[in-house]
Design a protein around this motif. Structure first.
Motif, short mmCIF file in Angstrom:
data_model
loop_
_atom_site.label_atom_id
_atom_site.label_comp_id
_atom_site.label_asym_id
_atom_site.label_seq_id
_atom_site.Cartn_x
_atom_site.Cartn_y
_atom_site.Cartn_z
N LEU A 188 0.83 -1.20 0.00
CA LEU A 188 0.00 0.00 0.00
C LEU A 188 0.86 1.26 0.00
O LEU A 188 0.55 2.24 -0.69
CB LEU A 188 -0.93 -0.02 1.21
CG LEU A 188 -1.88 1.17 1.38
CD1 LEU A 188 -2.69 1.40 0.11
CD2 LEU A 188 -2.80 0.94 2.57
N ALA A 189 1.96 1.25 0.76
CA ALA A 189 2.85 2.41 0.76
C ALA A 189 3.44 2.65 -0.63
O ALA A 189 3.50 3.79 -1.11
CB ALA A 189 3.97 2.20 1.78
N ALA A 232 3.59 5.20 -6.21
CA ALA A 232 3.36 5.04 -7.64
C ALA A 232 2.25 5.96 -8.13
O ALA A 232 2.22 6.35 -9.30
CB ALA A 232 3.02 3.58 -7.96
N ASP A 233 1.33 6.31 -7.24
CA ASP A 233 0.23 7.22 -7.56
C ASP A 233 0.69 8.67 -7.53
O ASP A 233 0.23 9.49 -8.32
CB ASP A 233 -0.89 7.00 -6.54
CG ASP A 233 -2.24 7.46 -7.07
OD1 ASP A 233 -2.34 7.73 -8.28
OD2 ASP A 233 -3.19 7.56 -6.28
N PHE A 289 4.85 -0.48 -12.01
CA PHE A 289 3.47 -0.05 -11.83
C PHE A 289 3.25 1.42 -12.17
O PHE A 289 2.10 1.86 -12.26
CB PHE A 289 3.02 -0.31 -10.39
CG PHE A 289 2.85 -1.76 -10.06
CD1 PHE A 289 1.67 -2.42 -10.34
CD2 PHE A 289 3.88 -2.48 -9.48
CE1 PHE A 289 1.51 -3.76 -10.04
CE2 PHE A 289 3.73 -3.82 -9.17
CZ PHE A 289 2.55 -4.47 -9.46
N THR A 290 4.31 2.20 -12.33
CA THR A 290 4.14 3.63 -12.59
C THR A 290 3.50 3.90 -13.94
O THR A 290 2.97 5.00 -14.17
CB THR A 290 5.49 4.37 -12.50
OG1 THR A 290 6.40 3.82 -13.46
CG2 THR A 290 6.08 4.23 -11.11
N ASP A 304 -5.25 0.03 -11.17
CA ASP A 304 -4.31 -1.09 -11.15
C ASP A 304 -3.22 -0.88 -10.11
O ASP A 304 -2.69 -1.85 -9.54
CB ASP A 304 -3.67 -1.29 -12.53
CG ASP A 304 -4.65 -1.87 -13.54
OD1 ASP A 304 -5.68 -2.44 -13.10
OD2 ASP A 304 -4.41 -1.75 -14.75
N LYS A 305 -2.86 0.38 -9.85
CA LYS A 305 -1.81 0.66 -8.86
C LYS A 305 -2.24 0.26 -7.45
O LYS A 305 -1.37 -0.01 -6.61
CB LYS A 305 -1.46 2.15 -8.88
CG LYS A 305 -0.73 2.58 -10.15
CD LYS A 305 -0.51 4.08 -10.16
CE LYS A 305 0.16 4.53 -11.45
NZ LYS A 305 0.32 6.00 -11.53
N TYR A 306 -3.54 0.23 -7.20
CA TYR A 306 -4.03 -0.15 -5.88
C TYR A 306 -4.59 -1.57 -5.87
O TYR A 306 -4.21 -2.39 -5.03
CB TYR A 306 -5.10 0.83 -5.41
CG TYR A 306 -4.55 2.16 -4.95
CD1 TYR A 306 -4.18 2.37 -3.62
CD2 TYR A 306 -4.38 3.22 -5.84
CE1 TYR A 306 -3.67 3.59 -3.19
CE2 TYR A 306 -3.87 4.44 -5.43
CZ TYR A 306 -3.52 4.62 -4.10
OH TYR A 306 -3.00 5.82 -3.69
N LYS A 307 -5.48 -1.88 -6.79
CA LYS A 307 -6.19 -3.17 -6.73
C LYS A 307 -5.35 -4.32 -7.27
O LYS A 307 -5.12 -5.32 -6.58
CB LYS A 307 -7.51 -3.06 -7.49
CG LYS A 307 -8.50 -2.09 -6.85
CD LYS A 307 -9.81 -2.06 -7.60
CE LYS A 307 -10.80 -1.10 -6.96
NZ LYS A 307 -12.10 -1.06 -7.68
#
Length: 434
Positions: free
Chosen positions: A131-132, A137-138, A352-353, A359-362
């Motif tokens: 999660l961090a 990435a977000d 993931f960037t 997609d970055k979370y789930k």
């Protein structure tokens, strides 16, 4: 003073205005990993207490617990604002830690409490760290990720360095219950650092952030991460990479548990030994993260970060198959873990960037938790089966070399795909021709 500051920015590859965000990101990881690595030696001690021949059952229990927890996390991600996902999740984990502190104080030698803590911390470990990285990435662009993720990972290694030291010093006077309380306080501190980092990005919104503001829930269903992975060859490649990473780690982890349990019988002494190993690993990782990871990623691409450690592990496993001695095993373990923190983990997060926010979370949380723990559980039973087939570790180490080579091949493919996705994204952002 300005000259020294400019030189420092150049050494750390910082751009103007990024300093406060980097400090917040470093603080987020430092506090999270300080708390976790204070508890990691406790977890190892709890795992040994149940018998090293039963570790595969703990791995299986962890996988089942992860399957049960991920839909709840998926529901949270779908329903709440993105800026609230980490604070709510970490707050829940902190309350869990306080409950374990009470149980350890009331029944310090209860075997079922020890097993429950082992499984809980194994789930917490992957989900909280994933999660961090999702937040980072977000918040940061792909270009910023290449420059800064290695540096930010150094915050994790600093926490991984100070956590075992603090745990080793405090476990005798405070006991395991006291360590758990201190770790809960560190976790809440990381929430404050995350809040500052998100406010920094909101003051400097990117085009993607304007389209998908953090004040808006992502929507979708709790199982969207799993379906996204099954539909995307790129995400499937990341999932396979994680399975192979987990398998190599599990093979070495089982050997570590066996060696330490045979050499040390006292629980406090075992906790101190595990803490000392963590300290050496993190010190080596910090030097690589601060001065080399970012430069390697920018000059040679993400692929080099994903391939270097698997190739070294293949060589290490072959060496252990030929000469399974304690000294060589310690070297291989240190290289594997330090290399994962300094190279593999930042490189993996850079993949993931280039993906959309959902997609970055789930999808990322599904890969980092369910897929990783599935790899743990399967490789745990595989390692146990190989040990039953042969008393000598040569067979298991040979299989480890094969897994490491497959890991390197998948890492090479992912590095090329990430570069292609980045190039496509950059072209899509260009203005239309006049």
């Amino acid at each position: 003073m300005r000259t020294w500051r400019r030189r420092l920015d150049q050494a750390l590859t910082l751009q103007p205005g990024e300093g406060p965000a980097v400090i917040a990101g470093l603080s987020l990881f430092y506090l999270l990993f300080t708390g976790y690595f204070m508890l990691r030696p406790v977890r190892e001690t709890m795992g040994v207490a149940g018998g090293i021949d039963n570790l595969q059952w703990l791995f299986t229990g962890t996988f089942i617990a992860t399957l049960m927890c991920l839909p709840l996390f998926g529901w949270l991600v779908s329903k709440v604002r993105r800026r609230h996902i980490l604070p709510w999740t970490y707050g829940f984990f902190a309350s869990n830690l306080m409950l374990f502190a009470v149980l350890f104080a009331a029944q310090p030698d209860d075997l079922w409490t020890a097993r429950a803590f082992y499984i809980w911390l194994s789930v917490f470990n992957l989900l909280s760290i994933s999660l961090a990285w999702s937040v980072l990435a977000d918040v940061f662009t792909t270009e910023q990720g290449k420059r800064l993720f290695g540096l930010l990972a150094a915050g994790a290694s600093c926490g991984g360095l100070s956590g075992p030291i603090i745990g080793t010093l405090l476990v005798a006077p405070l006991g395991h219950a006291g360590l758990v309380v201190v770790a809960a306080a560190c976790l809440l501190g990381s929430v404050a650092a995350c809040a500052y980092l998100q406010r920094w990005r909101e003051r400097r919104p990117l085009p993607a952030a304007v389209a998908h503001p953090t004040s808006r829930p992502l929507g979708g269903n709790p199982f969207a991460g799993a379906t996204a992975v099954l539909r995307s060859p790129y995400l499937l490649g990341i999932a396979l990479f994680v399975v192979l990473l987990a398998s190599v780690s599990t093979f070495l982890y089982f050997e570590q548990a066996r060696i330490v349990s045979e050499a040390f019988t006292d629980r406090t002494r075992q906790t101190q030994v595990f803490g000392l190993i963590d300290t050496v690993v993190q010190a080596l990782a910090i030097l690589t993260q601060v001065f080399f990871t970012g430069r390697l990623a920018r000059r040679m691409g993400v692929g080099i970060l994903l391939v270097a450690v698997p190739l070294m592990m293949a060589v290490g496993f072959i060496g252990l198959a030929l000469a399974p001695v304690l000294g060589l095993f310690v070297v291989v373990m240190v290289v594997r873990r330090a290399g994962e923190y300094a190279l593999v983990r930042p490189g993996r997060e850079m993949l993931f960037t280039v993906l959309p926010a959902e997609d970055k979370y789930k999808a990322k949380s599904f890969i980092d938790t369910v897929v990783y723990r599935a790899g743990d559980a399967l490789s745990g039973w595989l390692k146990r089966g190989l040990d039953l087939l042969a008393d000598h570790p040569q067979l298991a180490m040979s299989m480890g070399a094969v897994l490491a080579l497959a890991w390197a091949i998948v890492g090479t493919w992912l590095g090329r795909r990430q570069q292609a996705e980045e190039s496509t994204g950059a072209q899509n952002k260009l203005p239309p021709p006049i």
